[in-house]
Design a protein around this motif. Structure first.
Motif, PDB file in Angstrom:
ATOM      1  N   UNK A   9       5.469  17.899  60.047  1.00 23.37           N
ATOM      2  CA  UNK A   9       4.207  18.084  59.323  1.00 23.37           C
ATOM      3  C   UNK A   9       3.716  16.764  58.733  1.00 23.37           C
ATOM      4  N   UNK A  10       4.627  15.989  58.154  1.00 25.04           N
ATOM      5  CA  UNK A  10       4.242  14.700  57.574  1.00 25.04           C
ATOM      6  C   UNK A  10       3.849  13.706  58.665  1.00 25.04           C
ATOM      7  N   UNK A  11       4.558  13.722  59.788  1.00 25.44           N
ATOM      8  CA  UNK A  11       4.203  12.838  60.900  1.00 25.44           C
ATOM      9  C   UNK A  11       2.807  13.164  61.429  1.00 25.44           C
ATOM     10  N   UNK A  12       2.512  14.445  61.576  1.00 20.05           N
ATOM     11  CA  UNK A  12       1.199  14.855  62.067  1.00 20.05           C
ATOM     12  C   UNK A  12       0.107  14.454  61.081  1.00 20.05           C
ATOM     13  N   UNK A  13       0.374  14.643  59.803  1.00 15.99           N
ATOM     14  CA  UNK A  13      -0.596  14.279  58.773  1.00 15.99           C
ATOM     15  C   UNK A  13      -0.817  12.771  58.753  1.00 15.99           C
ATOM     16  N   UNK A  14       0.255  11.999  58.836  1.00 13.10           N
ATOM     17  CA  UNK A  14       0.128  10.540  58.856  1.00 13.10           C
ATOM     18  C   UNK A  14      -0.659  10.084  60.079  1.00 13.10           C
ATOM     19  N   UNK A  15      -0.407  10.700  61.223  1.00 16.31           N
ATOM     20  CA  UNK A  15      -1.135  10.330  62.442  1.00 16.31           C
ATOM     21  C   UNK A  15      -2.623  10.621  62.284  1.00 16.31           C
ATOM     22  N   UNK A  16      -2.952  11.752  61.680  1.00 16.00           N
ATOM     23  CA  UNK A  16      -4.360  12.101  61.468  1.00 16.00           C
ATOM     24  C   UNK A  16      -5.029  11.101  60.524  1.00 16.00           C
ATOM     25  N   UNK A  18      -4.113   8.023  59.968  1.00 11.19           N
ATOM     26  CA  UNK A  18      -4.182   6.727  60.658  1.00 11.19           C
ATOM     27  C   UNK A  18      -5.332   6.711  61.664  1.00 11.19           C
ATOM     28  N   UNK A  19      -5.504   7.797  62.427  1.00 11.95           N
ATOM     29  CA  UNK A  19      -6.632   7.877  63.379  1.00 11.95           C
ATOM     30  C   UNK A  19      -7.962   7.789  62.644  1.00 11.95           C
ATOM     31  N   UNK A  20      -8.049   8.512  61.542  1.00 13.90           N
ATOM     32  CA  UNK A  20      -9.281   8.512  60.755  1.00 13.90           C
ATOM     33  C   UNK A  20      -9.578   7.105  60.219  1.00 13.90           C
ATOM     34  N   UNK A  21      -8.568   6.457  59.668  1.00 12.55           N
ATOM     35  CA  UNK A  21      -8.759   5.118  59.112  1.00 12.55           C
ATOM     36  C   UNK A  21      -9.175   4.127  60.198  1.00 12.55           C
ATOM     37  N   UNK A  22      -8.552   4.210  61.358  1.00 11.83           N
ATOM     38  CA  UNK A  22      -8.896   3.300  62.450  1.00 11.83           C
ATOM     39  C   UNK A  22     -10.330   3.509  62.918  1.00 11.83           C
ATOM     40  N   UNK A  23     -10.752   4.751  63.046  1.00 13.79           N
ATOM     41  CA  UNK A  23     -12.129   5.042  63.463  1.00 13.79           C
ATOM     42  C   UNK A  23     -13.125   4.499  62.437  1.00 13.79           C
ATOM     43  N   UNK A  24     -12.808   4.649  61.176  1.00 16.02           N
ATOM     44  CA  UNK A  24     -13.700   4.159  60.125  1.00 16.02           C
ATOM     45  C   UNK A  24     -13.755   2.631  60.154  1.00 16.02           C
ATOM     46  N   UNK A  25     -12.605   2.001  60.334  1.00 15.43           N
ATOM     47  CA  UNK A  25     -12.591   0.527  60.421  1.00 15.43           C
ATOM     48  C   UNK A  25     -13.447   0.038  61.590  1.00 15.43           C
ATOM     49  N   UNK A  26     -13.369   0.742  62.723  1.00 15.79           N
ATOM     50  CA  UNK A  26     -14.215   0.380  63.876  1.00 15.79           C
ATOM     51  C   UNK A  26     -15.689   0.498  63.512  1.00 15.79           C
ATOM     52  N   UNK A  27     -16.047   1.598  62.851  1.00 17.20           N
ATOM     53  CA  UNK A  27     -17.448   1.791  62.444  1.00 17.20           C
ATOM     54  C   UNK A  27     -17.896   0.707  61.470  1.00 17.20           C
ATOM     55  N   UNK A  28     -17.026   0.352  60.552  1.00 17.07           N
ATOM     56  CA  UNK A  28     -17.385  -0.698  59.587  1.00 17.07           C
ATOM     57  C   UNK A  28     -17.514  -2.067  60.253  1.00 17.07           C
ATOM     58  N   UNK A  29     -16.838  -2.276  61.374  1.00 17.15           N
ATOM     59  CA  UNK A  29     -16.872  -3.563  62.062  1.00 17.15           C
ATOM     60  C   UNK A  29     -18.081  -3.755  62.963  1.00 17.15           C
ATOM     61  N   UNK A  60      -2.410   8.267  53.430  1.00 18.91           N
ATOM     62  CA  UNK A  60      -1.237   7.628  54.038  1.00 18.91           C
ATOM     63  C   UNK A  60      -0.191   7.281  52.972  1.00 18.91           C
ATOM     64  N   UNK A  61      -0.644   6.830  51.809  1.00 18.47           N
ATOM     65  CA  UNK A  61       0.297   6.531  50.715  1.00 18.47           C
ATOM     66  C   UNK A  61       0.972   7.811  50.214  1.00 18.47           C
ATOM     67  N   UNK A  62       0.212   8.898  50.145  1.00 20.25           N
ATOM     68  CA  UNK A  62       0.793  10.173  49.720  1.00 20.25           C
ATOM     69  C   UNK A  62       1.855  10.642  50.707  1.00 20.25           C
ATOM     70  N   UNK A  63       1.580  10.475  51.988  1.00 22.33           N
ATOM     71  CA  UNK A  63       2.557  10.856  53.015  1.00 22.33           C
ATOM     72  C   UNK A  63       3.809   9.995  52.872  1.00 22.33           C
ATOM     73  N   UNK A  64       3.635   8.711  52.636  1.00 18.13           N
ATOM     74  CA  UNK A  64       4.796   7.825  52.482  1.00 18.13           C
ATOM     75  C   UNK A  64       5.640   8.240  51.286  1.00 18.13           C
ATOM     76  N   UNK A  65       4.987   8.591  50.172  1.00 17.71           N
ATOM     77  CA  UNK A  65       5.746   9.058  49.003  1.00 17.71           C
ATOM     78  C   UNK A  65       6.475  10.364  49.319  1.00 17.71           C
ATOM     79  N   UNK A  66       5.833  11.250  50.083  1.00 19.14           N
ATOM     80  CA  UNK A  66       6.484  12.509  50.474  1.00 19.14           C
ATOM     81  C   UNK A  66       7.686  12.227  51.362  1.00 19.14           C
ATOM     82  N   UNK A  67       7.575  11.266  52.261  1.00 20.79           N
ATOM     83  CA  UNK A  67       8.707  10.890  53.117  1.00 20.79           C
ATOM     84  C   UNK A  67       9.856  10.340  52.270  1.00 20.79           C
TER      85      UNK A  67
END
Length: 108
Positions: A9-16, A18-29, A60-67
């Motif tokens: 569950x945490x891996x899936x959440x982290x992946x989601x 990360x995908x969201x952050x990457x897409x946003x970074x692309x849009x901002x660029x 992502x930070x919340x997921x890391x703390x949960x891990x």
């Protein structure tokens, strides 16, 4: 009874996140229009994107703390009061740090 593997569950959440952050970074660029009026709208949109990026990075930070709690054997234990967070809450929010009682208390 169907139990949820917290690691999956945490891996899936982290992946989601990360995908969201990457897409946003692309849009901002992307480049902005040469039109001043269009640029103004695009820059306002960038402000919204930056806020969404901050939310994804916080997730992502919340997921890391949960891990970390999982590795320490404290996953599912409320960081506020030490009581169980609750299986239903963890199923809905795998990175939840607080039980419903602590989460519903007003922040000071």
């Amino acid at each position: 009874m169907n139990t949820i593997d917290p690691r999956q569950a945490l891996d899936a959440l982290a992946a989601e996140y990360a995908r969201r952050a990457e897409a946003i970074r692309r849009d901002l660029g992307r480049s902005h229009s040469p039109s001043f009026a269009e640029q103004a709208v695009q820059r306002q949109n960038d402000d919204v994107l930056r806020a969404l990026l901050a939310e994804a990075e916080d997730g992502l930070r919340q997921v890391e703390r949960a891990r970390e709690r999982l590795a320490a054997g404290r996953y599912g234990e409320c960081v506020g009061c030490g009581e169980p967070v609750g299986a239903a809450r963890l199923a809905a929010l795998p990175a939840a740090e607080l039980c419903m009682n602590c989460a519903s208390r007003p922040a000071h």
